[in-house]
Motif scaffolding. Sequence first.
Motif, PDB file in Angstrom:
ATOM      1  N   GLU A  56       0.729  -1.181   0.043  1.00  0.00           N
ATOM      2  CA  GLU A  56       0.037   0.020   0.034  1.00  0.00           C
ATOM      3  C   GLU A  56       0.770   1.225  -0.018  1.00  0.00           C
ATOM      4  O   GLU A  56       0.535   2.160  -0.656  1.00  0.00           O
ATOM      5  CB  GLU A  56      -0.855   0.036   1.123  1.00  0.00           C
ATOM      6  CG  GLU A  56      -0.157   0.012   2.520  1.00  0.00           C
ATOM      7  CD  GLU A  56      -0.012  -1.258   3.185  1.00  0.00           C
ATOM      8  OE1 GLU A  56       0.270  -1.617   4.345  1.00  0.00           O
ATOM      9  OE2 GLU A  56      -0.167  -2.284   2.063  1.00  0.00           O
ATOM     10  N   GLN A  57       1.930   1.196   0.495  1.00  0.00           N
ATOM     11  CA  GLN A  57       2.831   2.389   0.573  1.00  0.00           C
ATOM     12  C   GLN A  57       3.473   2.481  -0.827  1.00  0.00           C
ATOM     13  O   GLN A  57       3.628   3.770  -1.237  1.00  0.00           O
ATOM     14  CB  GLN A  57       4.104   2.043   1.611  1.00  0.00           C
ATOM     15  CG  GLN A  57       3.572   2.086   3.217  1.00  0.00           C
ATOM     16  CD  GLN A  57       4.779   1.710   3.988  1.00  0.00           C
ATOM     17  OE1 GLN A  57       5.518   0.658   3.579  1.00  0.00           O
ATOM     18  NE2 GLN A  57       4.828   2.633   5.021  1.00  0.00           N
ATOM     19  N   VAL A  58       3.935   1.269  -1.474  1.00  0.00           N
ATOM     20  CA  VAL A  58       4.250   1.408  -2.877  1.00  0.00           C
ATOM     21  C   VAL A  58       3.402   2.429  -3.836  1.00  0.00           C
ATOM     22  O   VAL A  58       3.564   2.974  -4.512  1.00  0.00           O
ATOM     23  CB  VAL A  58       4.643   0.087  -3.474  1.00  0.00           C
ATOM     24  CG1 VAL A  58       4.957   0.165  -4.736  1.00  0.00           C
ATOM     25  CG2 VAL A  58       5.866  -0.504  -2.524  1.00  0.00           C
ATOM     26  N   VAL A  59       1.951   1.751  -3.673  1.00  0.00           N
ATOM     27  CA  VAL A  59       0.864   2.382  -4.378  1.00  0.00           C
ATOM     28  C   VAL A  59       0.809   3.652  -4.035  1.00  0.00           C
ATOM     29  O   VAL A  59       0.637   4.781  -5.155  1.00  0.00           O
ATOM     30  CB  VAL A  59      -0.177   1.607  -4.224  1.00  0.00           C
ATOM     31  CG1 VAL A  59      -1.473   2.231  -4.882  1.00  0.00           C
ATOM     32  CG2 VAL A  59      -0.181   0.054  -4.545  1.00  0.00           C
ATOM     33  N   LEU A  60       0.948   4.201  -2.824  1.00  0.00           N
ATOM     34  CA  LEU A  60       0.734   5.389  -2.520  1.00  0.00           C
ATOM     35  C   LEU A  60       1.860   6.423  -3.109  1.00  0.00           C
ATOM     36  O   LEU A  60       1.653   7.526  -3.502  1.00  0.00           O
ATOM     37  CB  LEU A  60       0.704   5.740  -0.963  1.00  0.00           C
ATOM     38  CG  LEU A  60       0.659   7.001  -0.285  1.00  0.00           C
ATOM     39  CD1 LEU A  60      -0.754   7.667  -0.948  1.00  0.00           C
ATOM     40  CD2 LEU A  60       0.567   7.110   1.154  1.00  0.00           C
ATOM     41  N   LEU A  61       3.079   6.005  -2.974  1.00  0.00           N
ATOM     42  CA  LEU A  61       4.452   6.852  -3.275  1.00  0.00           C
ATOM     43  C   LEU A  61       4.373   6.991  -4.597  1.00  0.00           C
ATOM     44  O   LEU A  61       4.647   7.838  -5.383  1.00  0.00           O
ATOM     45  CB  LEU A  61       5.599   5.969  -2.773  1.00  0.00           C
ATOM     46  CG  LEU A  61       5.828   6.292  -1.402  1.00  0.00           C
ATOM     47  CD1 LEU A  61       7.083   5.203  -1.110  1.00  0.00           C
ATOM     48  CD2 LEU A  61       6.269   7.540  -0.969  1.00  0.00           C
ATOM     49  N   ALA A  62       3.970   5.613  -5.622  1.00  0.00           N
ATOM     50  CA  ALA A  62       3.992   5.902  -6.981  1.00  0.00           C
ATOM     51  C   ALA A  62       2.838   6.741  -7.489  1.00  0.00           C
ATOM     52  O   ALA A  62       3.428   7.568  -8.293  1.00  0.00           O
ATOM     53  CB  ALA A  62       3.721   4.398  -7.659  1.00  0.00           C
ATOM     54  N   THR A  72      -0.898  -6.077  -9.566  1.00  0.00           N
ATOM     55  CA  THR A  72      -0.789  -7.329 -10.252  1.00  0.00           C
ATOM     56  C   THR A  72      -0.703  -8.546  -9.497  1.00  0.00           C
ATOM     57  O   THR A  72      -1.311  -9.478  -9.789  1.00  0.00           O
ATOM     58  CB  THR A  72       0.295  -7.228 -11.308  1.00  0.00           C
ATOM     59  OG1 THR A  72       1.505  -6.845 -10.919  1.00  0.00           O
ATOM     60  CG2 THR A  72       0.016  -6.455 -12.482  1.00  0.00           C
ATOM     61  N   GLY A  73       0.085  -8.463  -8.370  1.00  0.00           N
ATOM     62  CA  GLY A  73       0.281  -9.668  -7.450  1.00  0.00           C
ATOM     63  C   GLY A  73       0.158  -9.151  -5.975  1.00  0.00           C
ATOM     64  O   GLY A  73       0.838  -9.879  -5.256  1.00  0.00           O
ATOM     65  N   ILE A  74      -0.680  -8.344  -5.735  1.00  0.00           N
ATOM     66  CA  ILE A  74      -0.720  -7.840  -4.521  1.00  0.00           C
ATOM     67  C   ILE A  74      -1.001  -8.849  -3.320  1.00  0.00           C
ATOM     68  O   ILE A  74      -0.360  -8.703  -2.200  1.00  0.00           O
ATOM     69  CB  ILE A  74      -2.186  -6.784  -4.335  1.00  0.00           C
ATOM     70  CG1 ILE A  74      -1.900  -5.813  -3.039  1.00  0.00           C
ATOM     71  CG2 ILE A  74      -3.563  -7.780  -4.276  1.00  0.00           C
ATOM     72  CD1 ILE A  74      -1.105  -4.815  -3.283  1.00  0.00           C
ATOM     73  N   GLY A  77       2.531  -9.582  -2.548  1.00  0.00           N
ATOM     74  CA  GLY A  77       3.079  -8.467  -2.134  1.00  0.00           C
ATOM     75  C   GLY A  77       3.902  -7.756  -3.373  1.00  0.00           C
ATOM     76  O   GLY A  77       4.869  -7.001  -3.013  1.00  0.00           O
ATOM     77  N   THR A  78       3.436  -7.928  -4.561  1.00  0.00           N
ATOM     78  CA  THR A  78       3.881  -7.386  -5.835  1.00  0.00           C
ATOM     79  C   THR A  78       2.739  -6.210  -6.330  1.00  0.00           C
ATOM     80  O   THR A  78       1.646  -6.472  -6.566  1.00  0.00           O
ATOM     81  CB  THR A  78       4.097  -8.406  -6.691  1.00  0.00           C
ATOM     82  OG1 THR A  78       4.960  -9.243  -6.190  1.00  0.00           O
ATOM     83  CG2 THR A  78       4.644  -8.030  -8.158  1.00  0.00           C
ATOM     84  N   VAL A  79       3.417  -5.119  -6.754  1.00  0.00           N
ATOM     85  CA  VAL A  79       2.801  -3.799  -7.468  1.00  0.00           C
ATOM     86  C   VAL A  79       3.656  -3.629  -8.674  1.00  0.00           C
ATOM     87  O   VAL A  79       4.618  -3.701  -8.392  1.00  0.00           O
ATOM     88  CB  VAL A  79       2.596  -2.710  -6.340  1.00  0.00           C
ATOM     89  CG1 VAL A  79       2.276  -1.718  -7.368  1.00  0.00           C
ATOM     90  CG2 VAL A  79       1.785  -3.086  -5.100  1.00  0.00           C
ATOM     91  N   THR A  80       2.938  -3.521  -9.854  1.00  0.00           N
ATOM     92  CA  THR A  80       3.617  -3.166 -10.912  1.00  0.00           C
ATOM     93  C   THR A  80       3.632  -1.629 -11.117  1.00  0.00           C
ATOM     94  O   THR A  80       2.489  -1.214 -11.114  1.00  0.00           O
ATOM     95  CB  THR A  80       3.116  -3.930 -12.271  1.00  0.00           C
ATOM     96  OG1 THR A  80       3.202  -5.287 -12.269  1.00  0.00           O
ATOM     97  CG2 THR A  80       3.866  -3.241 -13.546  1.00  0.00           C
TER      98      THR A  80
END
Length: 382
Positions: A56-62, A72-74, A77-80
């Motif tokens: 969720e932090q990766v999504v927010l920062l992106a 794609t593989g949440i 633990g995977t975010v594209t």
Amino acid sequence: MTQVSGDWLSCDSTQHVLAVLEAGGHEAYVVGGCVRNALMKVAVGDVDIATNARPEQVVLLAERAGLKAVPTGIEHGTVTVVADGVGHEVTTYRADVETDGRRAVVRYADDVAEDAARRDFTMNALYADARGRVLDPLGGLPDLEARRVRFIGDAGERIREDYLRILRFFRFIAWYGDSAEGVDAEALAGIAANLDGLQKLSAERVGHEMVRLLRAPEPEIAVCVMAQSGVLDKVLPGASILAIQPLVALEQGHGLAPDPMRRLAGLGYYDGASLRLSRGQQKRLELYQSLLSSDEPIAETAWRHGAEIALDVAILRAASLGQPVAPFVHDEIAKGAGARFPVKPRDLMPGLQGPELGEALRRLERRWIASGFTLTRDDLLQ
């Protein structure tokens, strides 16, 4: 300090994603195959990124940085993260909680060493930051430099986490191993103790892995060790390794690119359906089986199926006998591939129609082939 470099790392898109994660106060490393291949001077394919940031932090920062984030593989633990039109798989550090030989239950981890410990081979547990500085949490660099394929920690435990790692081990031997280094004894012991686990794998996974292994430039040592360890009979029952070394040598001598279907035929394995191969791959295996079991002249094979298939058949026949391809074979293939049957159906019409026409054409065709493709239209119609 060991470093890696290359366009795959220095490109704006990769640097942008790494910078976004680092600016958010998180660790961010390119990891695995890209680092391994760069250090081995092998072409880099996919670039994967590992971070201690939660998904969720990766999504927010992106999104704050104006980048597209696709889950794609949440569940793993995977975010594209898409930057400049290029997708980057960003995966949170993980540690295994429970495994059943096919799937793992994982938890997120904060320490890169924990993330490294759940990977398969030491040469895959290598990380690099945006500057190219390599991080080696588990001491994989010496193994990489020696081209030594070695499981992380206890080989048996790694295998029981995912039995496909048995086949991956041999694929890595084929692609990255040093034959002079030999094969890791602990790995072989772990494989021998877990052979039955191969039965838990889906046919698709086995077929996919075997195709990738047989695409290696020189897979014969890996295949021979697979046979000695009992793995080959589990995944390709009835296969024989007798022709694999002569086949690879003949391929190289004739300038042929590695071809997994040709090599499966060289192993005497034609059951593409059991490996869930594509329909096209299955049809080619069936064609090899038919041609290798016939006494059809190689020139006729070239005429019916083309020069490439004919050369494959000639090489497979020679490899099975442990002999070179006879010099005249190339001339025969060229003659057959360039031949054109001179009689057309209209030449026999309207006197012949339907089944009689077809039989007449086949009869003339047999005469023409038997003549070495020399009879002319007039000769055949007389």
